[in-house]
Design an enzyme around this catalytic site. Structure first.
Site, PDB file in Angstrom:
ATOM      1  CG  ASP A  22      -0.166  -0.066   2.545  1.00 31.85           C
ATOM      2  OD1 ASP A  22       0.748  -0.889   2.667  1.00 31.85           O
ATOM      3  OD2 ASP A  22      -0.477   0.729   3.451  1.00 31.85           O
TER       4      ASP A  22
ATOM      5  CD  GLU B 144       4.157   1.049   6.841  1.00 31.94           C
ATOM      6  OE1 GLU B 144       4.857   1.432   7.789  1.00 31.94           O
ATOM      7  OE2 GLU B 144       3.748   1.839   5.965  1.00 31.94           O
TER       8      GLU B 144
HETATM    9 ZN   LIG Z   1       6.647   2.584   4.118  1.00 27.21          ZN
END
Ligand SMILES: [Zn+2]
Length: 410
Positions: free
Chosen positions: A95, A160
């Site tokens: 992501d 994340e």
């Molecule tokens: Zn990162």
């Protein structure tokens, strides 16, 4: 001078890396928390790529109704080593954050632009660089028929940028990895331009809200009220002084080398100037060296609140907003990490510098589960900025270092 890669390998891998970037950067992977549709489409592209390299791939889907397909995918792939009982996992997140103000970009953030050594695009560094590092190393090993000393594990994770609940935390809860005795982790998601910085520790993070309650009154009649704003300021200063007096440990591995205690956000109180406020709310951001426990800091805050309340008649409420335990620092003398530091020293000609930071990488979740984990790569730290870029020379130097570790040092 690369340690493992020859001149022709470098040329081949360079075009592989650019091609790979061009395949997945245009496929957006914004988490739903940041207004996107998740990582599924990008994961499909990367899974295909891993399978093309002949790796065993397993997909772990965390359910998230907000995302495309209702899932947040996580890919685990393994290239077997000579000793199949041990694994170095390279963890990279799929992501990205949004591109931000498009007018600040010199090129389309989602079309990869190469200018000399530089590659531009949203996510090429954070954390596309981790993705291409892992895949380029695997490709070299596969195509040359080289067997690494230990398994090379590749974990491409979701979520994340918005908390890792559907990503690494999910995988750890599922028990997706082997035990800390056999598995350890490289997280290429932050670093320095010469490749010497190796993040081995983080501080605990505590965000708290402190509410001081007095009694609202007309500003011309202060004796009829209890000014929560004044009391709030007094309390903040008292707490500030006490925390800095009590938690004075110094650990030179950390930047900065001390625990930090900062009053930050303040909630609005009354809407007019002639009212004495009855409530005062302040938030604190605390980054605490891991040799202290979060609990002993919170106990101190509560004790100060209790005595202040007794002294002034104000009510003082302390509430944690977010508490994030750091886990034990990664040991630089552990057999895993020692070998990797040697690989950096030999492949890069720099002295690796193990450091601790204030917090914010996924390695803390790994450390909390008892794993050895380091955060390392070579970069100019352009993450989240407009015109995010990385350098092909950085990626190739990191591939070379990783290969040197896997082939000669693991
Ligand atoms: Zn990162």
């Amino acid at each position: 001078m690369p340690r493992v890669l020859g001149e022709r390998d470098v040329d081949k891998l360079k075009s592989y890396i650019v091609d790979l970037y061009k395949r997945f950067i245009p496929v957006k992977a914004l988490p739903p928390d940041l207004g996107g549709r998740g990582e599924l489409e990008r994961a499909r592209v990367l899974q295909e790529e891993l399978e093309k390299l002949g790796l065993r791939v397993e997909r772990f889907d965390a359910s998230d109704p907000r995302a495309e397909g209702g899932v947040r995918p996580n890919l685990l792939a393994v290239l077997p080593g000579r000793d199949e009982s041990r694994t170095l996992w390279v963890v990279a997140h799929m992501d990205t954050v949004p591109e931000g103000d498009p007018s600040l970009w010199r090129s389309n953030p989602y079309s990869v632009v190469v200018e000399g050594d530089k590659v531009y695009g949203r996510g090429v560094e954070d954390d596309g660089q981790g993705i291409v590092l892992a895949l380029a190393a695997a490709k070299h090993l596969v195509e040359k028929g080289l067997e690494p000393r230990v398994n090379l594990g590749i974990a491409l994770v979701s979520d994340e940028e918005a908390g890792s609940r559907y990503g690494l935390i999910y995988l750890l809860e599922k028990g997706a990895f082997g035990p800390p005795e056999t598995d350890w982790f490289l997280v290429p998601d932050a670093g320095s331009p010469d490749g010497s910085k190796v993040i081995v520790a983080e501080k605990h993070i505590a965000w708290i809200r402190v509410t001081v309650r007095g009694r609202q009154a007309h500003a011309s009649m202060p004796h009829t009220g209890l000014n929560a704003h004044r009391l709030g300021m007094m309390f903040s200063l008292e707490l500030d002084r006490l925390l800095h007096e009590r938690f004075t440990r110094y650990d030179e591995r950390f930047e900065p080398p001390v625990s930090t205690f900062e009053p930050t956000r303040k909630e609005e109180n009354v809407g007019n100037i002639n009212t004495i406020p009855g409530v005062d709310t302040v938030y604190w951001d605390m980054r605490i060296l891991p040799s202290y426990s979060l609990e002993e800091v919170l106990d101190t805050v509560r004790a100060v609140a209790y005595s202040f309340s007794a002294k002034t008649g104000a009510g003082v409420e302390v509430e944690p907003v977010a508490l994030d335990e750091a886990g034990e620092p990664t040991r630089t003398d552990s057999v895993f990490v020692k070998g990797f530091l040697e690989a950096i020293r030999e492949a890069r000609g720099v002295e690796p510098k193990p450091v601790g930071i204030g917090g914010g990488t996924v390695a803390r979740y790994l450390r909390r589960h008892g794993y050895q984990a380091i955060v390392w790569m070579t970069c100019d730290e352009t993450a989240h900025q407009p015109n995010e870029y990385t350098r092909l020379s950085y990626v190739l130097a990191d591939v070379d270092t990783l290969l040197h570790y896997l082939l000669n040092k693991a």
